[in-house]
Scaffold this active site. Structure first.
Site, PDB file in Angstrom:
ATOM      1  N   THR A 169       2.752  25.914  62.949  1.00  0.00           N
ATOM      2  CA  THR A 169       4.350  26.055  62.895  1.00  0.00           C
ATOM      3  C   THR A 169       4.813  26.941  61.711  1.00  0.00           C
ATOM      4  O   THR A 169       5.663  27.405  61.596  1.00  0.00           O
ATOM      5  CB  THR A 169       4.978  24.683  62.525  1.00  0.00           C
ATOM      6  N   ASP A 170       3.705  27.369  60.963  1.00  0.00           N
ATOM      7  CA  ASP A 170       4.018  28.564  59.867  1.00  0.00           C
ATOM      8  C   ASP A 170       3.292  29.636  60.058  1.00  0.00           C
ATOM      9  O   ASP A 170       2.452  30.342  59.086  1.00  0.00           O
ATOM     10  CB  ASP A 170       3.908  27.837  58.506  1.00  0.00           C
ATOM     11  N   LEU A 171       3.122  30.216  61.408  1.00  0.00           N
ATOM     12  CA  LEU A 171       2.281  31.240  61.735  1.00  0.00           C
ATOM     13  C   LEU A 171       3.013  32.745  61.077  1.00  0.00           C
ATOM     14  O   LEU A 171       4.023  33.110  61.592  1.00  0.00           O
ATOM     15  CB  LEU A 171       1.923  31.532  63.174  1.00  0.00           C
ATOM     16  N   ARG A 210       7.567  34.774  66.028  1.00  0.00           N
ATOM     17  CA  ARG A 210       7.538  34.541  64.471  1.00  0.00           C
ATOM     18  C   ARG A 210       6.599  35.332  63.753  1.00  0.00           C
ATOM     19  O   ARG A 210       7.103  35.836  62.769  1.00  0.00           O
ATOM     20  CB  ARG A 210       7.456  32.895  64.233  1.00  0.00           C
TER      21      ARG A 210
END
Length: 240
Positions: A169-171, A210
């Site tokens: 989720t924080d790539l 992202r």
């Protein structure tokens, strides 16, 4: 696996036999007294790098969980407790263990602790393997370029993660480490806090987008060496 409770704190370790003073392993002051601090890294909080090869077979990284954003200015490190398996450190430990055993290049989890505090809250800490001779990919790209083959490796690593139906989720570019080895460069994924298994396929392209935005942001902010050609090489590795 070793799991136990001491007073109001729950412990989980990736070994079977108890070790002396193991309840102290999540206190940086304990390691300082033993002169085992190798260094530190500053992020939302401080990550301590520890000399622990004689204990765990590898050196370790110790992090305490801190809140970010506006809420973090009011409440630095208290989280609402629901179940032990959902606590931040236990959840990240469990996911890292699954990924590590599946052969993914992630740090081996060594231990986790959850300290229950007043009013249904808890604080959390995590011990993981320290990846030796490695640095944040963005720092590396400030100094030099990756080869096309290297970008393929990064893409293959992300595809391997996605094929296990795990969404990071924080790539972003900071959560990829580049390690210098005798046989070339190896890439690692780190920081799996709040990451989880996810069904379907649509989220995978969004996850890649992202990452692309992260690289483009650091081209401007950190002056990293990254081009659209590099991104296409990463995608080629992902799709191979």
């Amino acid at each position: 696996m070793l799991e136990f409770k001491h007073k109001n704190t729950f412990f989980l370790f990736n070994f079977k036999q108890p070790k002396a003073q193991q309840a102290c392993f999540f206190r940086s002051s304990f390691w300082k007294k033993q002169a085992r601090i190798l260094g530190s890294a500053q992020g939302r909080g401080v990550t301590w790098f520890l000399q622990t090869k004689d204990l765990f077979g590898v050196n370790a990284a110790l992090k305490h969980y801190y809140r970010g954003g506006l809420w973090g200015k009011i409440n630095r490190d208290y989280y609402r407790f629901s179940t032990l398996s959902n606590a931040r450190s236990f959840a990240e430990f469990s996911l890292l263990k699954q990924l590590h055993e599946a052969g993914l290049a992630v740090p081996k989890p060594l231990g986790a602790c959850v300290e229950k505090v007043a009013f249904g809250f808890y604080r959390a800490d995590l011990l993981t393997e320290k990846i030796e001779h490695a640095q944040d990919l963005t720092v590396y790209l400030q100094q030099g370029k990756l080869t096309e083959q290297d970008w393929h490796k990064v893409g293959q690593l992300i595809h391997q993660l996605h094929s296990l139906q795990v969404c990071h989720t924080d790539l972003n570019a900071h959560n990829i480490l580049v390690q210098q080895r005798d046989d070339g460069r190896k890439f690692w994924l780190i920081d799996f806090d709040k990451c989880a298994h996810q069904l379907g396929e649509r989220w995978k392209s969004e996850n890649l987008n992202r990452l692309h935005r992260s690289f483009m942001k650091e081209v401007t902010r950190m002056k990293i060496q990254f081009s659209e050609q590099d991104w296409q090489a990463l995608l080629a590795g992902y799709q191979a």
